[in-house]
Enzyme design. Structure first.
Site, short mmCIF file in Angstrom:
data_model
loop_
_atom_site.label_atom_id
_atom_site.label_comp_id
_atom_site.label_asym_id
_atom_site.label_seq_id
_atom_site.Cartn_x
_atom_site.Cartn_y
_atom_site.Cartn_z
N ASN A 261 7.74 -4.01 -4.01
CA ASN A 261 7.00 -2.99 -3.26
C ASN A 261 7.36 -2.95 -1.78
O ASN A 261 7.37 -1.89 -1.17
CB ASN A 261 5.51 -3.20 -3.42
CG ASN A 261 5.03 -2.99 -4.84
OD1 ASN A 261 4.09 -3.60 -5.30
ND2 ASN A 261 5.70 -2.10 -5.58
N LYS A 266 -0.05 -6.70 2.28
CA LYS A 266 -0.78 -5.79 1.39
C LYS A 266 -2.21 -6.34 1.29
O LYS A 266 -2.47 -7.31 0.59
CB LYS A 266 -0.11 -5.72 0.02
CG LYS A 266 -0.76 -4.73 -0.93
CD LYS A 266 -0.10 -4.78 -2.31
CE LYS A 266 1.28 -4.17 -2.28
NZ LYS A 266 1.92 -4.20 -3.64
#
Length: 511
Positions: A261, A266
């Protein structure tokens, strides 16, 4: 180094976690040349951590000698190369510490059962791991996801400390908390992790996906991981990330080939199915504070569809395609992403602030609000050389010039009080506070000019304690000179005493 207030908070956290333990009841030793039939003494050490765990009781310390511990096993072996399932107790941890001045290296590259492998499986409470290196955990099953260097799981997994670890070249995350709370990950590195079977989509530096509150990450580094640096997706417990760095995540390590990703940090999210979201009042408000994310493949800081707000305070995003990405596009009416953003720097990113719903977020005193013209001259350096260099003797992050504010930058004292201590008239923007105690005008000296700044700001920023700090430091500037401090008038003391009450704000706590 940690800001004084952050250091005080860390000290309190360590005490709450039982860090200040009583004297160890016993000491045992493990060495690559040891034997599990030995008594576990310094002269005759054990040969394995499993044998040391069998002997250790709450309060004991297992000293692990330097050298390589090579794990070799094939089909039929346990998924756990080392299983920790014996707990310590409050203020009586079981310590698994590197012997002073030595580095134990646990190599799992030849540990090949047909399992999702754990280098260390931690299923116990009140353990403290320090100074260990784990590498080479393999991904041996091709139809499921990653393996893990350290996985905190099972019925235990509470009140553990993971300190000064080096987790690298594993085929999955370096450290992953799937169960348990009130764990502290301190001054640890996780890098060059890559799960080739899944194309790199699951090898994060660090993950916290627990339902339990209190998992805190302080002073860590995550780089060259094929997925994300830090990933807190599906964590129903609150997670805090403080004074940590993330860079070059989202590539096959040491290449520019895209992999997973690609977020540096995150900070939340529950995928894209609102039927699986927690109730709105139960969505955790995670904290990301004092951290740096740069040169990541997609985002520096990413909300990842988080169905609630995240507190982003005094962070720096540099040279990412998206600096702060607050994406929340699932059932916003019921799960509003009311993020709180203060004193952040976003500079030289493709987009500094992306996917922000201005009707929901609370953002003030960030570079995109202040509309300042930022240039390289605002920083001591934009060269990241040294970010992966040796840590300081106490394990804290390297002291380098990268992304620290230069004297005279308008980003100094440009922030708002968000509950952290600061030097000068107001907090600086970004992850690094400049100045020193008593240096109220941020000129690098503690002298009479600072008294003038203090005096002229009575009732606004400074309180009596600030004056006392200045008084104690007056004259203790770079030249070591000393001087006589002006005495405050009685009226000034009374004014300050009245003004200092409630001077500090605190991070908001919603819901």
């Amino acid at each position: 180094m940690l800001h004084p207030q952050r250091l005080a908070a860390l000290t309190l956290l360590l005490n709450l976690l039982g860090f200040a333990a009583a004297c160890p009841a016993a000491e045992y030793y493990v060495a690559p040349t040891g034997s599990d039939g030995a008594p576990g003494s310094l002269a005759a050490p054990f040969g394995s951590l499993a044998r040391a765990q069998q002997a250790a009781a709450p309060g004991d310390t297992v000293w692990i000698r330097g050298g390589e511990y090579n794990f070799v096993a094939g089909q039929g072996a346990s998924q756990n190369a080392v299983l920790f399932n014996k707990s310590g107790a409050p203020r009586q941890r079981i310590n698994y510490w590197a012997y002073p001045g030595e580095t134990p290296v646990f190599d799992f590259s030849q540990y090949l059962p047909t399992e999702r492998i754990r280098g260390f499986s931690v299923q116990a409470d009140y353990l403290h791991f320090r100074g260990l290196e784990l590498r080479g955990v393999q991904q041996t099953i091709t139809n499921v996801n990653e393996s893990w260097a350290i996985r905190v799981e099972g019925s235990g997994g509470d009140f553990n400390i993971f300190e000064r670890l080096n987790l690298h070249h594993n085929e999955g995350p370096g450290l992953f908390i799937v169960n348990g709370g009130n764990n502290l990950v301190l001054n640890t590195d996780s890098h060059h992790n890559y799960d080739p079977d899944r194309g790199g989509e699951n090898a994060d530096g660090f993950g916290s996906h627990s339902n339990d509150d209190g998992n805190v990450f302080i002073g860590n580094r995550a780089w060259e991981n094929s997925d994300d640096g830090y990933d807190f997706i599906n964590s129903e417990g609150r997670v805090e990330l403080i004074d940590s760095w993330a860079w070059r995540n989202g590539y096959i390590p040491d290449t520019n080939t895209p992999a997973g990703n690609g977020a540096g940090i995150k900070a939340g999210g529950f995928l894209l199915d609102s039927s699986r979201f927690p109730d709105p009042e139960d969505v955790p408000t995670n904290l990301v504070q004092g951290s740096v994310a740069f040169d990541n493949r997609v985002q520096g800081f990413y909300a990842n569809h988080h169905p609630g707000g995240i507190d982003w305070v005094n962070n720096t995003a540099f040279d990412n395609p998206r600096g702060f990405d607050l994406l929340n596009d699932v059932d916003v009416e019921n799960w509003p992403a009311d993020h709180y953003l203060r004193n952040n720097i976003a500079y030289a990113n493709g987009t500094n602030l992306a996917n922000a719903n201005q009707d929901l977020i609370d953002d003030e005193a960030n570079t995109w609000n202040l509309r300042m013209a930022i240039s390289p001259a605002d920083f001591l350096s934009l060269d990241p050389t040294g970010v992966d260099g040796p840590r300081q003797p106490d394990g804290s992050l390297p002291e380098i010039d990268f992304l620290r504010l230069a004297p005279g930058s308008r980003l100094i004292d440009a922030g708002e009080d968000a509950g952290l201590d600061f030097y000068g008239l107001a907090p600086d923007l970004g992850a690094f506070e400049s100045g020193s105690p008593g240096d109220f005008n941020n000129d690098g000296l503690v002298d009479a000019a600072d008294y003038t700044v203090w005096r002229d700001n009575l009732g606004t920023v400074f309180g009596l304690s600030d004056y006392q700090v200045w008084l104690a430091n007056y004259g203790a500037g770079a030249d070591g000179a000393s001087g006589a401090a002006p005495e405050p008038t009685a009226a000034a003391v009374l004014l300050v005493a009245a003004a200092c009450c409630g001077r500090r704000a605190t991070l908001r706590r919603r819901k």
